[in-house]
Design a protein around this motif. Structure first.
Motif, PDB file in Angstrom:
ATOM      1  N   SER A 105      -5.900  16.073  -0.198  1.00 22.52           N
ATOM      2  CA  SER A 105      -5.820  14.878   0.635  1.00 22.52           C
ATOM      3  C   SER A 105      -7.229  14.417   0.958  1.00 22.52           C
ATOM      4  N   ILE A 152     -13.157   3.695  -0.931  1.00 23.25           N
ATOM      5  CA  ILE A 152     -11.870   3.983  -1.581  1.00 23.25           C
ATOM      6  C   ILE A 152     -12.015   3.959  -3.096  1.00 23.25           C
ATOM      7  N   TYR A 207      -5.511  -1.711  -1.259  1.00 23.82           N
ATOM      8  CA  TYR A 207      -5.497  -0.633  -2.251  1.00 23.82           C
ATOM      9  C   TYR A 207      -4.190   0.148  -2.111  1.00 23.82           C
ATOM     10  N   ASN A 208      -3.821   0.843  -3.156  1.00 29.00           N
ATOM     11  CA  ASN A 208      -2.583   1.614  -3.154  1.00 29.00           C
ATOM     12  C   ASN A 208      -2.802   2.977  -2.491  1.00 29.00           C
ATOM     13  N   VAL A 209      -3.066   2.929  -1.176  1.00 26.26           N
ATOM     14  CA  VAL A 209      -3.327   4.150  -0.406  1.00 26.26           C
ATOM     15  C   VAL A 209      -2.558   4.072   0.913  1.00 26.26           C
ATOM     16  N   GLU A 210      -2.416   5.219   1.576  1.00 26.54           N
ATOM     17  CA  GLU A 210      -1.764   5.238   2.881  1.00 26.54           C
ATOM     18  C   GLU A 210      -2.763   4.775   3.945  1.00 26.54           C
ATOM     19  N   LEU A 212     -11.031   6.775  -5.865  1.00 26.34           N
ATOM     20  CA  LEU A 212     -10.157   6.510  -7.012  1.00 26.34           C
ATOM     21  C   LEU A 212     -10.854   6.851  -8.327  1.00 26.34           C
ATOM     22  N   LYS A 253      -4.726  12.114 -10.754  1.00 29.60           N
ATOM     23  CA  LYS A 253      -4.322  11.188  -9.683  1.00 29.60           C
ATOM     24  C   LYS A 253      -3.020  11.620  -9.013  1.00 29.60           C
ATOM     25  N   GLU A 276      -4.063  12.415  -2.794  1.00 29.49           N
ATOM     26  CA  GLU A 276      -3.548  11.425  -1.856  1.00 29.49           C
ATOM     27  C   GLU A 276      -4.683  10.937  -0.971  1.00 29.49           C
ATOM     28  N   ILE A 277      -4.676   9.644  -0.682  1.00 26.17           N
ATOM     29  CA  ILE A 277      -5.731   9.039   0.126  1.00 26.17           C
ATOM     30  C   ILE A 277      -5.111   8.517   1.414  1.00 26.17           C
TER      31      ILE A 277
END
Length: 417
Positions: free
Chosen positions: A49, A65, A98-101, A69, A75, A79-80
Motif C-alpha cells: 500500500s 501519483i 487518477y485511478n486511486v483511492e 504508477l 500493478k 494499491e494507492i
C-alpha cells in the motif's frame, strides 16, 4: 590573556570532539561497505500500500501519483491511498482524476491523516510518501528485498527535485551528504535512526501497532520507537526526490520544527530509550543531542575567534572572512603552516575541514551527483551549516526551554513541510 587562553583551549576540546565524530563516520562507512548485505530473494510479490497524505498539494500530487504508477512492481500488487487532509485547493480533484483511492477528512494535521490512511491500507507493507515527493521506479523492488526478519522499515536515499535556487543547491548537497551518512549507519545493529520520512516503507503490522503520534517530526519519533522494539531501520541507495524550502525564512521554520521535536523526545519519553544497550542508546541518540551541545558552544566561540583574529583593514578583513567561511581557507592554512606557529586549534580545524569536505565529495561521487554546482556549494558549505543548521539548533533549544518552563508542548501536527 588568561581568558583568551581558556577560550582557545576550550575550543580545542570542542574541535577534538568533532574530530572524533567525523572519524566515526568513516569507520562506520567502511563497515557498511564491507559488511555482508542481508537481502532476500522475492519469490512472491507481497501487496504494498502506498499511503500519500496531502494538504494543499494541487501542484505536486499529480507528479507524486504518476511516480508511484511508474514503479517497477506488479500493478495488481500495488494499491494507492491518498488522504486529503481538508485541503482548500484542488488537491482532492487532481488526485481523483487518477485511478486511486482518495479520501477527504477534516483538517487535523499530517499524523492524523496518516493514521486515518493506515485503516484503509490492506498491504503487507506500507510505503509512506509525501505528496511533494517523487519516488524512483526501482525503489520498491530494492526495498522489499531488504525486509529480512529484523528489519522494520526501509528508507530511500534523499535528493532534491527543485534545485534551481542557490539555497536549494545547498540543501541538495546536505541531503546527499546525509544519505551517505545514513548508509554508514546501516552497519549498526539497529541501523539508521534518521530515516527519510518523505519516502519510507514499513511492515504494515508494526506500523499499525505503533501508529503516528501527533508530533512535529512524526517520522523521527516513529523511527526511535521502531528501534526501541528491536527492529532495524535501514536505507537503500535508490533515490526519492523531495521538494525543499526555497527561502531562508521557510528553511529556518522547517529546521526549527525538526530540531524542536528531537528535544521533546526527552519530555515525552524521558530516558526510556537509554535503558538498554544498543546503537540507539550508545551512538545515534547521543549523536543527535551532541549537535545541540556543539551548536550552542561553537557559535559564540566562532564569533569570538573572528573578532580576535580578523584584520582591521577592510580588504584584509573581507579576504579573512572569505577564507574562514570556505574550504579555500583550509587550503590557505595548510600552505601557511610553514610560516605560522602551529597550535591545536589550527591542526584540529584543518583536519576536520578536510574530513568533512572529503565526506561530502565522496557522497556526491558515490551517488553520481557531482557537478559544477554541487562542487561549488561544497566548497562554501560551512556558512550554510553555521548560519542555518547551528542557529536553528540553538533557536529550537530556546523554544524547548521556554515551553518546558511553561509546561507546554508545541503543536506542529498540522505542518507538512
Amino acid at each position: 590573556m588568561q581568558v583568551e587562553n581558556f577560550l582557545l583551549s576550550f575550543n580545542a576540546i570542542l574541535l577534538f570532539s568533532l574530530l572524533l565524530v567525523h572519524i566515526s563516520w568513516y569507520v562506520l562507512l567502511a563497515f557498511s561497505f564491507f559488511k555482508k548485505k542481508e537481502r532476500k530473494r522475492v519469490r512472491k510479490y507481497p501487496l504494498v500500500s502506498v499511503l500519500i497524505p496531502a494538504y494543499n498539494e494541487e501542484k505536486n500530487i499529480g507528479k507524486c501519483i504518476e511516480s508511484v504508477l511508474g514503479l517497477e512492481y506488479p500493478k495488481s500488487k500495488l494499491e494507492i491511498v491518498v488522504v486529503d487532509d481538508g485541503s482548500v485547493d484542488n488537491t482532492y480533484k487532481v488526485a481523483k482524476s487518477y485511478n486511486v483511492e482518495v479520501y477527504r477528512i477534516k483538517h487535523k494535521g499530517k499524523p492524523s491523516a496518516l493514521n486515518y490512511g493506515l485503516k484503509k491500507c490492506r498491504g503487507e507493507y506500507i510505503l509512506i510518501l509525501d505528496a511533494d515527493t517523487l519516488i524512483s521506479k526501482e525503489f520498491l523492488m530494492e526495498a522489499i528485498s531488504h525486509f529480512t526478519e529484523n528489519v522494520g522499515a526501509v528508507s530511500a536515499s534523499m535528493n532534491v527535485w527543485n534545485d534551481k535556487k542557490i539555497i536549494a543547491i545547498f540543501q541538495k548537497v546536505e541531503y546527499i551528504f546525509a544519505s551517505l551518512f545514513k548508509k554508514a549507519l546501516n552497519s549498526l545493529d539497529r541501523g539508521s535512526l534518521y530515516i527519510f520520512g518523505a519516502a519510507t516503507i514499513y511492515r504494515a503490522e508494526l506500523l499499525k501497532k505503533l501508529k503516528f503520534k501527533n508530533v512535529s517530526t512524526e517520522d523521527f519519533d516513529l523511527a526511535v520507537r521502531i528501534q526501541a522494539q528491536g527492529y532495524r531501520t535501514i536505507q537503500v541507495d535508490t533515490f526519492a526526490y523531495t521538494k525543499v524550502p526555497e527561502s531562508i525564512k521557510s528553511l529556518y521554520k522547517q529546521r526549527i520544527r525538526w530540531y524542536s521535536h528531537a528535544l521533546h523526545l526527552f519530555k515525552l519519553y524521558r530516558l526510556r530509550f537509554f535503558k538498554s544497550l544498543s546503537s540507539l542508546s550508545l551512538y545515534t541518540l547521543p549523536l543527535t543531542y551532541y549537535w545541540y551541545f556543539f551548536a550552542i558552544l561553537s557559535i559564540p566561540l566562532t564569533f569570538y575567534q573572528i573578532y580576535y583574529w580578523i584584520p582591521r583593514g577592510i580588504f584584509e578583513a573581507l579576504f579573512f572572512l572569505f577564507r574562514w567561511f570556505s574550504f579555500f581557507g583550509t587550503l590557505y592554512n595548510i600552505y601557511m603552516l610553514q610560516f605560522w606557529r602551529v597550535n591545536a586549534n589550527l591542526i584540529l580545524g584543518i583536519s576536520i575541514s578536510i574530513l568533512n569536505f572529503f565526506f561530502i565529495f565522496l557522497s556526491l561521487a558515490y551517488y553520481k551527483q557531482l557537478s559544477l554546482r554541487t562542487l561549488t556549494a561544497s566548497l562554501f558549505i560551512y556558512p550554510y551549516f553555521f548560519f542555518i543548521v547551528n542557529f536553528s539548533l540553538v533557536f529550537s533549544l530556546f523554544i524547548f526551554f521556554k515551553n518546558y518552563l511553561t509546561n507546554k508542548l508545541p503543536h506542529f501536527g498540522v505542518l507538512y513541510q
